[in-house]
Design an enzyme around this catalytic site. Structure first.
Site: not given
Ligand code: AMX
Length: 436
Positions: A241, A271, A318, A327, A373
């Site tokens: 964002s 996000h 994250h 937070r 979140d």
């Molecule tokens: N559950 C399951 N798998 C997860 C995970 C979770 N909560 N968080 C990361 N992973 C997986 C990723 O999907 C990725 O898998 P892949 O290799 O098969 O593609 C792997 O772990 C490596 O990811 P990462 O480097 O640890 O995270 P990232 O920087 O790519 O993504 C985020 C960060 C937040 C998108 C990810 O942790 C996620 O999808 N979390 C769940 C959704 C969420 O809570 N989002 C809110 C974030 C905060 C915000 O912006 N409001």
């Protein structure tokens, strides 16, 4: 000129030579190297954005203008009898880097009061949209529809400005826009979910207080929302964002175009929409176990079922953080004080004990700890906001404080149009030595 704008003008004058000197005298100094996995992997960790408004340390979490969350909550002035600080004071801090006095906060409150009238056509637009439109679509559309009010766009079209006073028009747009967001958000809520019964704004209330009033929810929901807006305001510049708002603004698009774009990014499930996803996921969990409180073993199995079906556990992980999001902790402390016996809060607490271990065993997520979140929906639910697809609008109102402060400074410091360079897969294979 308002005192806030005067203060900002002074700060900008002081800051400009620092940026100019870095570019002119040290422009060739390297900041970091870039690897192929960063190029393919969403630019993760590449240091290519500047902001002085907040900084995210992987282990400490966010600092706003150098202050941790507990410091911000302690130092900013609070309305009489309230636990949480004025949102207006936090915005003052984000914009100027200084903790405001009570008097300075009151000036911002007065500024917002003068600017908070939402044009009738915004309500007409919202009412013309199908009621099952996602509230984030409504919110973003409402912001975009007000672009015709932009003082920046008007002055630019008239050829009135020079580069050094661009920011002044941006500031005016930012103040006009921010002042209206609580009313737009609450209107969408009451129109969509509460039988079309909007509650008019009370001009005597502050940002958080008036929002709670327009939502129709009693104390301490005003404090919940002050805390919520402050916690969600800024998370440095690289998140979707903030980066989108900055990117769009870099083309000299005005604050309305830029914020609307940023909100569209916030609406993605990885996000800001994750807060809605968390509640949905917990409701599925509850539905599975009926009246029975799930055990830790039940939760563990539910987590594995989620992961094995190829989904993420919402609210965990994250891109930058490598520990529990402060937070999350701030909201947990509030919940421990105000809703310790709430069943949903107890499930969230149990998840905190279970999910990190599961994610560690799963072995993919770099950060197994909860983000903001994982907690925000539970407090909303407790105070009666159970329409969880609305939660991201709350995040959006908070996030606007940070991204709008940022684009004011972007324009003041003359950051240019953003234009990274792309490469082809062939080129990467050549760089990797796979292909000659
Ligand atoms: N559950 C399951 N798998 C997860 C995970 C979770 N909560 N968080 C990361 N992973 C997986 C990723 O999907 C990725 O898998 P892949 O290799 O098969 O593609 C792997 O772990 C490596 O990811 P990462 O480097 O640890 O995270 P990232 O920087 O790519 O993504 C985020 C960060 C937040 C998108 C990810 O942790 C996620 O999808 N979390 C769940 C959704 C969420 O809570 N989002 C809110 C974030 C905060 C915000 O912006 N409001």
């Amino acid at each position: 000129m308002s005192k806030l704008k005067e203060k900002l003008a002074k700060k900008i004058e002081e800051h400009r030579p620092r940026t100019t000197r870095l570019v002119k005298e040290y422009g060739d100094v390297k900041v970091c190297d870039v690897t192929i996995s960063q190029v393919i992997g969403g630019m993760r960790g590449i240091k290519c954005l500047v902001t002085d408004i907040s900084y995210l340390d992987p282990y400490e979490g966010i600092r706003f203008r150098g202050y941790t969350i507990p410091e911000v909550m302690e130092k900013l002035p609070k309305p009489a009898g309230c636990e949480m600080p004025y949102v207006e004071g936090h915005f003052y801090l984000l914009l100027t880097g200084e903790i405001p006095t009570e008097e300075e906060v009151q000036e911002v409150i007065e500024e917002f009061k003068k600017r908070k009238q939402v044009p009738q056509y915004v309500y007409d637009l919202l009412r013309s949209m199908p009621r099952d439109t996602h509230p984030m679509t409504m919110f973003s559309a409402a912001v975009l529809s007000m672009q015709r009010e932009s003082k920046f766009a008007k002055a630019y079209a008239e050829g009135k400005m020079n580069k050094f006073n661009y920011w002044e028009y941006m500031y005016e747009d930012v103040m006009d826009l921010l002042a209206k967001l609580p009313e737009i958000g609450a209107y969408i809520y009451r129109m969509k979910y509460k039988g079309d019964t909007p509650i008019p704004s009370n001009p005597d209330l502050d940002f958080g207080g008036d929002f709670a009033h327009m939502m129709g929810i009693d104390k301490p929901y005003d404090d919940v929302m002050r805390m919520y807006f402050i916690l969600h305001s800024d998370h440095e510049s690289g998140n979707v964002s903030a980066h989108t708002t900055h990117l769009v603004a870099s083309a000299l698009s005005d604050a309305y175009y830029s914020l609307s774009a940023g909100l569209n990014g916030l609406a993605g499930p990885l996000h800001g929409l994750a807060n809605q996803e968390v509640l949905k996921w917990i409701q599925d969990l509850r539905a599975k176990y009926g009246d029975k409180m799930p055990t830790k073993e039940d939760l563990e199995k539910f987590c594995w079922d989620t992961l094995n079906s190829g989904q993420v556990i919402p609210g965990y992980g994250h891109a930058v953080l490598r520990k529990t999001d402060p937070r999350y902790t701030a909201q947990r402390e509030f919940a421990l004080k105000h809703l310790p016996d709430d069943e949903l809060f107890q499930i969230v607490s149990m998840l905190y004990e279970v999910v990190p271990g599961v994610l560690e065993k799963h072995g993919k997520a770099k950060n197994p700890w909860p983000n903001v979140d994982a907690h925000s929906g539970v407090i909303q639910w407790y105070y009666g906001v159970r329409e969880y697809d609305f939660y991201t609008v709350l995040f959006g109102i908070g996030r606007a404080l940070g991204v709008l402060a940022n684009i004011t400074w972007d324009r003041a410091l003359g950051y240019p149009i953003e234009r990274p360079k792309s490469v082809t897969t062939d080129m990467l294979e050549e760089i990797a030595g796979i292909k000659k």
